[in-house]
Structure formats: C-alpha cells, structure tokens
Design an enzyme around this catalytic site. Sequence first.
Site, PDB file in Angstrom:
ATOM      1  NE  ARG A 168      50.819  45.079  40.895  1.00 47.37           N
ATOM      2  CZ  ARG A 168      51.073  45.567  42.428  1.00 47.37           C
ATOM      3  NH1 ARG A 168      50.290  45.471  42.960  1.00 47.37           N
ATOM      4  NH2 ARG A 168      52.518  45.721  42.497  1.00 47.37           N
ATOM      5  CE1 TYR A 227      31.261  31.306  30.814  1.00 43.13           C
ATOM      6  CE2 TYR A 227      32.992  30.995  32.529  1.00 43.13           C
ATOM      7  CZ  TYR A 227      32.534  31.367  31.332  1.00 43.13           C
ATOM      8  OH  TYR A 227      33.510  31.480  30.201  1.00 43.13           O
ATOM      9  CG  ASP A 233      27.868  35.570  36.898  1.00 40.68           C
ATOM     10  OD1 ASP A 233      27.287  36.418  35.952  1.00 40.68           O
ATOM     11  OD2 ASP A 233      28.562  34.767  36.428  1.00 40.68           O
ATOM     12  CE  LYS A 239      31.001  36.116  27.963  1.00 43.10           C
ATOM     13  NZ  LYS A 239      30.616  35.204  29.126  1.00 43.10           N
TER      14      LYS A 239
HETATM   15  C1  PLP Z   1      31.594  34.426  30.299  1.00 37.78           C
HETATM   16  C2  PLP Z   1      30.982  34.301  31.332  1.00 37.78           C
HETATM   17  C3  PLP Z   1      31.683  34.491  32.589  1.00 37.78           C
HETATM   18  C4  PLP Z   1      33.197  34.558  32.766  1.00 37.78           C
HETATM   19  O1  PLP Z   1      33.508  35.460  31.982  1.00 37.78           O
HETATM   20  P1  PLP Z   1      34.951  35.922  31.033  1.00 37.78           P
HETATM   21  O2  PLP Z   1      35.077  37.324  30.548  1.00 37.78           O
HETATM   22  O3  PLP Z   1      35.047  34.850  30.048  1.00 37.78           O
HETATM   23  O4  PLP Z   1      36.130  35.824  32.176  1.00 37.78           O
HETATM   24  C5  PLP Z   1      30.988  34.252  33.884  1.00 37.78           C
HETATM   25  N1  PLP Z   1      29.723  34.272  34.141  1.00 37.78           N
HETATM   26  C6  PLP Z   1      29.048  34.179  32.904  1.00 37.78           C
HETATM   27  C7  PLP Z   1      27.580  34.094  33.270  1.00 37.78           C
HETATM   28  C8  PLP Z   1      29.651  34.419  31.629  1.00 37.78           C
HETATM   29  O5  PLP Z   1      28.889  34.324  30.690  1.00 37.78           O
END
Ligand code: PLP
Length: 412
Positions: A64, A117, A200, A225
């Site tokens: 962890r 998001y 982000d 992604k």
């Molecule tokens: C998919 C996504 C998230 C969330 O990520 P997860 O891996 O699904 O928890 C956050 N920000 C953006 C821009 C995303 O495309």
Amino acid sequence: MHPESLMMSYGYKPEWSEGAIKSPIFQTSTFVFKSAEEGKAFFELAYGLRKQKAGEEMGLIYSRINNPDLEILEDRLCLWDEAEDCAVFESGMSAITTVLLEFLNPGDLLLFSTPLYGGTDHFIRKILTRFGVHVRSFSVGQCSEEAIRIVEESGLADRLAMVYIETPANPTNDLIDIRCSKSIARHFEREDRPVYLAVDNTYMGPLWQHPLKHGADLVLYSATKYIGGHSDVIAGACLGSSPMIARVKGLRTFLGNMAGPWTGWLLLRSLETLKARMDVQAANAGNVAEFLNHHPKVEKVYYLGNLKETDGAAYEIRQRQCLSNGAMISFDVRGGESEAFRFLNALGLIKLAVSLGSTESLAEHPATMTHADVSPDEKRALSITEKMIRLSIGVENPDDIIADISQALDHV
Ligand SMILES: *Cc1c(COP(=O)(O)O)cnc(C)c1O
C-alpha cells in the site's frame, strides 16, 4: 535520451530478478526486512519522522506504501512531463480526488474550468461542498479578468487555494490557457498562502502537452486513456514537485487507493509503445478530420487542427501549449438525435463506447452519454447538442476508419 528510448529499461535492472529482461509482477503484499534496524529506518522515512540522509533510499515495506512495479512506473512517467516525482493510482478519479482532498481544507475556495470530466464535476459540486469547500467555475474565454472577478465576487478571495482546469475541454476541444490560469492563481497568492494550479492532461498527455512547463503545479491523468491505451485497465497518475507528490503519496497511503502491482505492470507494458501509438492516432485523426471537413452531412467539426490564425486567442493557445492536434474529434451531423443515432448504430469497425485514447477507434453521443448529467442550459452554452458525435481515433488503417465513417454517414 528521449523518453521513448527509455521506456523499455529505465528504473529497472535485470540482475534484480534473475536476469529477466522485463520487470516481473511483484505480486506481494509485504516485504522482508534484512534486520530490525532496517525496518525501523524504513518506517522513520515512510512516516516522515526524520529527514532522509544523503544517499539513503526509502526501502520496500508494504504494497500500500510502495511496490517495485509502481516505483518503476512512476519513474518512467516522470520522463514525459519532466516532473520530479509521480504517484500512480488505481483510477484517474482516485488521483483527482486525492489531490483535491489533500490541498483543500474546509472554508477554502476552489476555482475550476468548465466543462470538466463528469466524475470530477460531480465530486467537486456534490461531494467537496459537503466538506465545507466553496467552489466557483469559469468557462473558456473567461481568462483572466472575468475569472478574477468571479473569485472576488465570491467574497472568498483570501481563501482561494486551488485553480483546477482541464484542457482541451471534452467534448468540444475548446482550449483553456494554462499560463493564464497560473496568473489567476498568482494574483491571489500570498506569501504564507500558496494557490496551486492543477491540470487534468488526460486528453493530450503525456506526449502532446506538458502543463508543468506552462506553470502548472500538478498534472493529473486518467492512465486508463492514452497511457494504458488498450481499453483493458483503469488507472491514474499525478505528477509534480517532490514535496507536493510526497503530500499526495501521504494521503494515498491512508486512502489506500494506490495502483496494484498487476495494474502497474500492464502500464509499464503500455508505455513501451506509447509514442508509436499516439503518433499513429494523431496522424489518423488528421485524415479523418480532413474527410469530415468536406462531407455534406457534417455541419461542424471540432478539431484542434482546424484552428486558423483568424481564430485569434484559441489559435495562439494551441500554438503555445499543444505539440499536436491530438486524436479526439467531435462533429455535428446535419439533423438531431435521430440522425446522430442512425450514424452511431451503423458503425462497424468503430465501436460505440465511451472512453478514449485506446488502440481501437470509439464513437459516442456526448449529450445522452458522457455529458448526460450536464444541465440543459449548460449543454446549450457549451454547444453540446443532440447532433454532436465524439470520436476517439485509434491505430487502425486510416482508409478503413474513413470508409466506416463514410458508410455510416450514408445512413443519416
Ligand atoms: C476518464 C477520465 C477521467 C477519469 O478517469 P478514470 O480512470 O475513469 O477514473 C478523468 N478525466 C478525464 C479527462 C477523463 O477522460
């Protein structure tokens, strides 16, 4: 060397694991100390009970807190953004929520860009506010005087603790100026009260945009992604300076939302082909956009490559902060929901699914899927209409992607 040259070897030595060229999956919960003294020393560092001595490294304790697959992954992710340190998580949402919880206290103000998001938007508006954090938003084009006015009018200017942005915005590819967002943070910063900028970077990273170079303090990823890139793993990451990531890792230890070794290993494998995949995806997207731009059943195309000098600020931001036009394209079909659905239902090669940045091309309907939760007024303001389709372009042959889009448009 360039990051893509180091993704196969950096941070791992075969002699650690019987000469294995690849790092094994360290599927273990705990690690054996050589001596009681060593165990004591590791815990002193893990809990910040004393300063690290010169050349002293934090040892392995418990998965962890740290694990070799995660440490190697974190070292490699740092190379793309030229960050000092990185923390990896079991999802993008856990990276984002851990950062928000670590750097915001009850009574603080968070300023964020819209649209965000959906999961992030929900956490900020519905959950953070339950813990007494005040939130205000600004939209594309409201940098910086209007954003500054929004903060001042909140009456909480002296409590601004973080500016949080996402650029390009999903699904319209609208750009938010990272440098300008940093200037808002600076405007309200006091000597004893830093105001951090978190970005982000999922849509463009880690190759096509490097927010730390434009003034961001923290960069966040859904590694689900592009970084994961094969639609087979959920993961997240946060990068920044060593002291800030030490705080993020501290809270991660207590929330227990670190990535597991198997997730870490899958991402290490994905990173080896990241540059090759993203190069092909961006090139394919350029071809697809060109096709859509000239199709009579397409009303409007939202693609960074379509920005021209005459677009003013948006063009300048792209030139300054984006190293590619990316692989995300949205477009409006002529018509409404039924025309958009006819297109989506007729696709063959391209799969009808949310998510993005993967090897396979995906299509979805933002108004009723990823952005279903956005209020009708806000949808209108953001141009998220019934006729909009969002595409994530993959690594298939571009002729096949275009042929699929072309035959599906024939059904409209
Ligand atoms: C998919 C996504 C998230 C969330 O990520 P997860 O891996 O699904 O928890 C956050 N920000 C953006 C821009 C995303 O495309």
